[in-house]
Design a protein around this motif. Structure first.
Motif, PDB file in Angstrom:
ATOM      1  N   LEU A 149       0.841  -1.194   0.000  1.00 24.84           N
ATOM      2  CA  LEU A 149       0.000   0.000   0.000  1.00 24.84           C
ATOM      3  C   LEU A 149       0.873   1.240   0.000  1.00 24.84           C
ATOM      4  CD1 LEU A 149      -2.453  -1.188   2.787  1.00 24.84           C
ATOM      5  CD2 LEU A 149      -2.944  -1.093   0.339  1.00 24.84           C
ATOM      6  N   SER A 150       0.284   2.339  -0.429  1.00 26.02           N
ATOM      7  CA  SER A 150       0.970   3.622  -0.453  1.00 26.02           C
ATOM      8  C   SER A 150       0.059   4.657   0.196  1.00 26.02           C
ATOM      9  CB  SER A 150       1.265   3.996  -1.914  1.00 26.02           C
ATOM     10  OG  SER A 150       1.736   5.310  -2.004  1.00 26.02           O
ATOM     11  N   ALA A 151       0.597   5.399   1.185  1.00 29.33           N
ATOM     12  CA  ALA A 151      -0.203   6.387   1.908  1.00 29.33           C
ATOM     13  C   ALA A 151       0.576   7.689   2.066  1.00 29.33           C
ATOM     14  CB  ALA A 151      -0.595   5.847   3.284  1.00 29.33           C
ATOM     15  N   GLU A 152      -0.077   8.800   1.767  1.00 24.85           N
ATOM     16  CA  GLU A 152       0.553  10.109   1.904  1.00 24.85           C
ATOM     17  C   GLU A 152       0.464  10.586   3.358  1.00 24.85           C
ATOM     18  OE1 GLU A 152      -1.393  12.719  -0.847  1.00 24.85           O
ATOM     19  OE2 GLU A 152      -0.424  11.795  -2.589  1.00 24.85           O
ATOM     20  N   ILE A 153       1.573  11.082   3.877  1.00 22.40           N
ATOM     21  CA  ILE A 153       1.628  11.557   5.261  1.00 22.40           C
ATOM     22  C   ILE A 153       0.583  12.647   5.545  1.00 22.40           C
ATOM     23  CG2 ILE A 153       3.049  12.812   6.938  1.00 22.40           C
ATOM     24  CD1 ILE A 153       5.444  11.195   5.911  1.00 22.40           C
ATOM     25  N   PRO A 154       0.443  13.681   4.699  1.00 21.90           N
ATOM     26  CA  PRO A 154      -0.519  14.731   5.058  1.00 21.90           C
ATOM     27  C   PRO A 154      -1.953  14.213   5.231  1.00 21.90           C
ATOM     28  CG  PRO A 154       0.916  15.497   3.315  1.00 21.90           C
ATOM     29  CD  PRO A 154       1.185  14.024   3.484  1.00 21.90           C
ATOM     30  N   LYS A 155      -2.335  13.210   4.463  1.00 27.22           N
ATOM     31  CA  LYS A 155      -3.698  12.685   4.554  1.00 27.22           C
ATOM     32  C   LYS A 155      -3.878  11.692   5.698  1.00 27.22           C
ATOM     33  CE  LYS A 155      -4.913  12.768  -0.375  1.00 27.22           C
ATOM     34  NZ  LYS A 155      -5.235  11.906  -1.522  1.00 27.22           N
ATOM     35  N   PHE A 156      -2.849  10.895   5.990  1.00 32.23           N
ATOM     36  CA  PHE A 156      -3.038   9.740   6.865  1.00 32.23           C
ATOM     37  C   PHE A 156      -2.099   9.684   8.070  1.00 32.23           C
ATOM     38  CE2 PHE A 156      -4.270   8.460   2.518  1.00 32.23           C
ATOM     39  CZ  PHE A 156      -5.625   8.294   2.742  1.00 32.23           C
ATOM     40  N   ALA A 157      -1.476  10.797   8.434  1.00 33.67           N
ATOM     41  CA  ALA A 157      -0.516  10.789   9.547  1.00 33.67           C
ATOM     42  C   ALA A 157      -1.139  10.249  10.828  1.00 33.67           C
ATOM     43  CB  ALA A 157       0.046  12.188   9.776  1.00 33.67           C
ATOM     44  N   ALA A 158      -2.344  10.678  11.165  1.00 35.05           N
ATOM     45  CA  ALA A 158      -2.978  10.238  12.413  1.00 35.05           C
ATOM     46  C   ALA A 158      -3.268   8.742  12.374  1.00 35.05           C
ATOM     47  CB  ALA A 158      -4.264  11.023  12.662  1.00 35.05           C
ATOM     48  N   LYS A 159      -3.747   8.233  11.255  1.00 34.55           N
ATOM     49  CA  LYS A 159      -4.057   6.803  11.138  1.00 34.55           C
ATOM     50  C   LYS A 159      -2.781   5.957  11.196  1.00 34.55           C
ATOM     51  CE  LYS A 159      -8.537   6.791   8.974  1.00 34.55           C
ATOM     52  NZ  LYS A 159      -9.239   5.960   9.941  1.00 34.55           N
ATOM     53  N   VAL A 160      -1.725   6.442  10.553  1.00 35.33           N
ATOM     54  CA  VAL A 160      -0.457   5.715  10.578  1.00 35.33           C
ATOM     55  C   VAL A 160       0.096   5.708  12.000  1.00 35.33           C
ATOM     56  CG1 VAL A 160       1.945   5.799   9.795  1.00 35.33           C
ATOM     57  CG2 VAL A 160       0.082   6.081   8.151  1.00 35.33           C
ATOM     58  N   GLN A 161      -0.006   6.841  12.680  1.00 32.74           N
ATOM     59  CA  GLN A 161       0.472   6.941  14.056  1.00 32.74           C
ATOM     60  C   GLN A 161      -0.256   5.952  14.969  1.00 32.74           C
ATOM     61  OE1 GLN A 161       3.008   7.619  16.198  1.00 32.74           O
ATOM     62  NE2 GLN A 161       3.068   9.691  15.414  1.00 32.74           N
ATOM     63  N   GLU A 162      -1.561   5.766  14.741  1.00 34.98           N
ATOM     64  CA  GLU A 162      -2.357   4.828  15.546  1.00 34.98           C
ATOM     65  C   GLU A 162      -1.874   3.383  15.374  1.00 34.98           C
ATOM     66  OE1 GLU A 162      -6.504   5.200  14.621  1.00 34.98           O
ATOM     67  OE2 GLU A 162      -6.500   7.344  15.076  1.00 34.98           O
ATOM     68  N   LEU A 163      -1.321   3.067  14.213  1.00 31.88           N
ATOM     69  CA  LEU A 163      -0.856   1.708  13.947  1.00 31.88           C
ATOM     70  C   LEU A 163       0.382   1.342  14.756  1.00 31.88           C
ATOM     71  CD1 LEU A 163      -1.111   1.578  10.056  1.00 31.88           C
ATOM     72  CD2 LEU A 163      -2.684   0.561  11.702  1.00 31.88           C
ATOM     73  N   ALA A 164       1.193   2.350  15.051  1.00 34.14           N
ATOM     74  CA  ALA A 164       2.457   2.098  15.739  1.00 34.14           C
ATOM     75  C   ALA A 164       2.203   1.698  17.182  1.00 34.14           C
ATOM     76  CB  ALA A 164       3.345   3.345  15.680  1.00 34.14           C
ATOM     77  N   SER A 165       3.051   0.828  17.679  1.00 29.15           N
ATOM     78  CA  SER A 165       2.934   0.423  19.084  1.00 29.15           C
ATOM     79  C   SER A 165       3.341   1.599  19.963  1.00 29.15           C
ATOM     80  CB  SER A 165       3.824  -0.783  19.360  1.00 29.15           C
ATOM     81  OG  SER A 165       5.179  -0.443  19.170  1.00 29.15           O
ATOM     82  N   ASP A 166       2.954   1.530  21.239  1.00 25.68           N
ATOM     83  CA  ASP A 166       3.246   2.630  22.158  1.00 25.68           C
ATOM     84  C   ASP A 166       4.742   2.901  22.281  1.00 25.68           C
ATOM     85  OD1 ASP A 166       0.585   3.076  22.656  1.00 25.68           O
ATOM     86  OD2 ASP A 166       0.532   1.718  24.377  1.00 25.68           O
ATOM     87  N   ASP A 167       5.562   1.853  22.164  1.00 26.37           N
ATOM     88  CA  ASP A 167       7.006   2.046  22.310  1.00 26.37           C
ATOM     89  C   ASP A 167       7.690   2.430  20.995  1.00 26.37           C
ATOM     90  OD1 ASP A 167       6.427  -0.471  21.309  1.00 26.37           O
ATOM     91  OD2 ASP A 167       8.207  -1.392  22.164  1.00 26.37           O
ATOM     92  N   ALA A 168       6.922   2.547  19.936  1.00 23.27           N
ATOM     93  CA  ALA A 168       7.512   2.908  18.639  1.00 23.27           C
ATOM     94  C   ALA A 168       6.754   4.062  18.007  1.00 23.27           C
ATOM     95  CB  ALA A 168       7.501   1.701  17.708  1.00 23.27           C
ATOM     96  N   LYS A 169       6.362   5.035  18.810  1.00 25.58           N
ATOM     97  CA  LYS A 169       5.662   6.188  18.246  1.00 25.58           C
ATOM     98  C   LYS A 169       6.556   6.873  17.225  1.00 25.58           C
ATOM     99  CE  LYS A 169       1.688   5.894  20.100  1.00 25.58           C
ATOM    100  NZ  LYS A 169       0.620   5.408  19.259  1.00 25.58           N
ATOM    101  N   LEU A 170       5.935   7.341  16.180  1.00 30.12           N
ATOM    102  CA  LEU A 170       6.682   7.818  15.022  1.00 30.12           C
ATOM    103  C   LEU A 170       7.062   9.288  15.090  1.00 30.12           C
ATOM    104  CD1 LEU A 170       4.521   5.975  12.376  1.00 30.12           C
ATOM    105  CD2 LEU A 170       6.673   5.225  13.394  1.00 30.12           C
ATOM    106  N   GLY A 171       6.614   9.988  16.103  1.00 33.92           N
ATOM    107  CA  GLY A 171       6.929  11.413  16.195  1.00 33.92           C
ATOM    108  C   GLY A 171       6.093  12.210  15.216  1.00 33.92           C
ATOM    109  N   ASP A 172       6.514  13.419  14.968  1.00 36.13           N
ATOM    110  CA  ASP A 172       5.780  14.303  14.068  1.00 36.13           C
ATOM    111  C   ASP A 172       5.963  13.820  12.635  1.00 36.13           C
ATOM    112  OD1 ASP A 172       4.595  16.304  12.622  1.00 36.13           O
ATOM    113  OD2 ASP A 172       5.682  17.940  13.590  1.00 36.13           O
ATOM    114  N   MET A 173       4.912  13.245  12.083  1.00 37.79           N
ATOM    115  CA  MET A 173       4.990  12.680  10.730  1.00 37.79           C
ATOM    116  C   MET A 173       5.300  13.750   9.683  1.00 37.79           C
ATOM    117  SD  MET A 173       4.548   9.414  10.976  1.00 37.79           S
ATOM    118  CE  MET A 173       4.165   8.948   9.311  1.00 37.79           C
ATOM    119  N   SER A 174       4.883  14.983   9.921  1.00 30.93           N
ATOM    120  CA  SER A 174       5.119  16.037   8.938  1.00 30.93           C
ATOM    121  C   SER A 174       6.592  16.382   8.809  1.00 30.93           C
ATOM    122  CB  SER A 174       4.319  17.290   9.294  1.00 30.93           C
ATOM    123  OG  SER A 174       4.779  17.817  10.516  1.00 30.93           O
TER     124      SER A 174
END
Length: 148
Positions: A80-105
Motif C-alpha cells: 500500500l501507499s499512503a501520503e503523510i498529510p492525509k493519513f498521519a494520524a491513522k499511521v500513528q495509531e498503527l504504531a505500538s506505544d514504544d515505537a511512536k513515530l513522532g511528528d509525521m510532517s
C-alpha cells in the motif's frame, strides 16, 4: 558489400518488461480502513511518504520480486501507499506505544515502511533499504495454507 546497420528494434523485444509498482494507493479514510481490515488475513506493507515526493520507486523491483517469489503472494501480502498529510494520524495509531513515530510532517523525503498485521504495526523500515524490507516481509508474512 557493406554490412547492414544493426537492427536495434529486436533489442527492445528481448528485454524484460520494466517492473511496475504493485502498491495500491490509499485514497481516503474509508479506503484506509478497508485496507487495514485485510491485515487479519494479509501482511500489509505500507509505504508512508510525503505527498510531494510520492511513493518509493526505488523499491519497485523489490516489491515485484517479492510478489513473484512468494507462493500465493496475492493471498498473503499487500503493498500500500499512503501520503503523510492525509493519513498521519491513522499511521500513528498503527504504531505500538514504544515505537511512536513522532511528528509525521517532519519525516522529510525519506520513505517509511510499516508492516501491519491484525491492525497493528509489527515492523518498520526507514529508508529505501531493500534487504531490511525483504527480511521483514519474510519474518511477518502469514504462512501459506493449502486449500483442501
Amino acid at each position: 558489400a557493406r554490412p547492414s546497420p544493426p537492427n536495434h528494434s529486436n533489442t527492445q523485444q528481448n528485454m524484460p518488461p520494466a517492473a511496475t509498482n504493485p502498491s495500491v494507493v490509499i485514497t481516503d479514510d474509508d479506503h484506509f480502513d478497508s485496507c487495514l481490515a485485510k491485515s487479519n488475513d494479509l501482511l500489509l506493507l505500507i509505504d508512508v511518504h510525503q505527498d510531494w515526493s510520492g511513493p518509493c520507486e526505488t523499491l519497485t523491483p523489490t516489491f515485484s520480486r517479492l510478489m513473484m517469489d512468494t507462493e500465493k503472494a496475492d493471498s498473503r501480502l499487500l503493498f500500500l501507499s499512503a501520503e503523510i498529510p492525509k493519513f498521519a494520524a491513522k499511521v500513528q495509531e498503527l504504531a505500538s506505544d514504544d515505537a511512536k513515530l513522532g511528528d509525521m510532517s517532519e519525516k522529510g523525503c525519506l520513505p517509511l515502511f510499516l508492516a501491519v498485521r491484525f491492525g497493528k504495526a509489527v515492523g518498520m523500515v526507514e529508508g529505501a533499504n531493500a534487504p531490511a524490507l525483504v527480511a521483514l516481509v519474510k519474518e511477518q508474512i502469514p504462512n501459506f495454507v493449502e486449500e483442501e
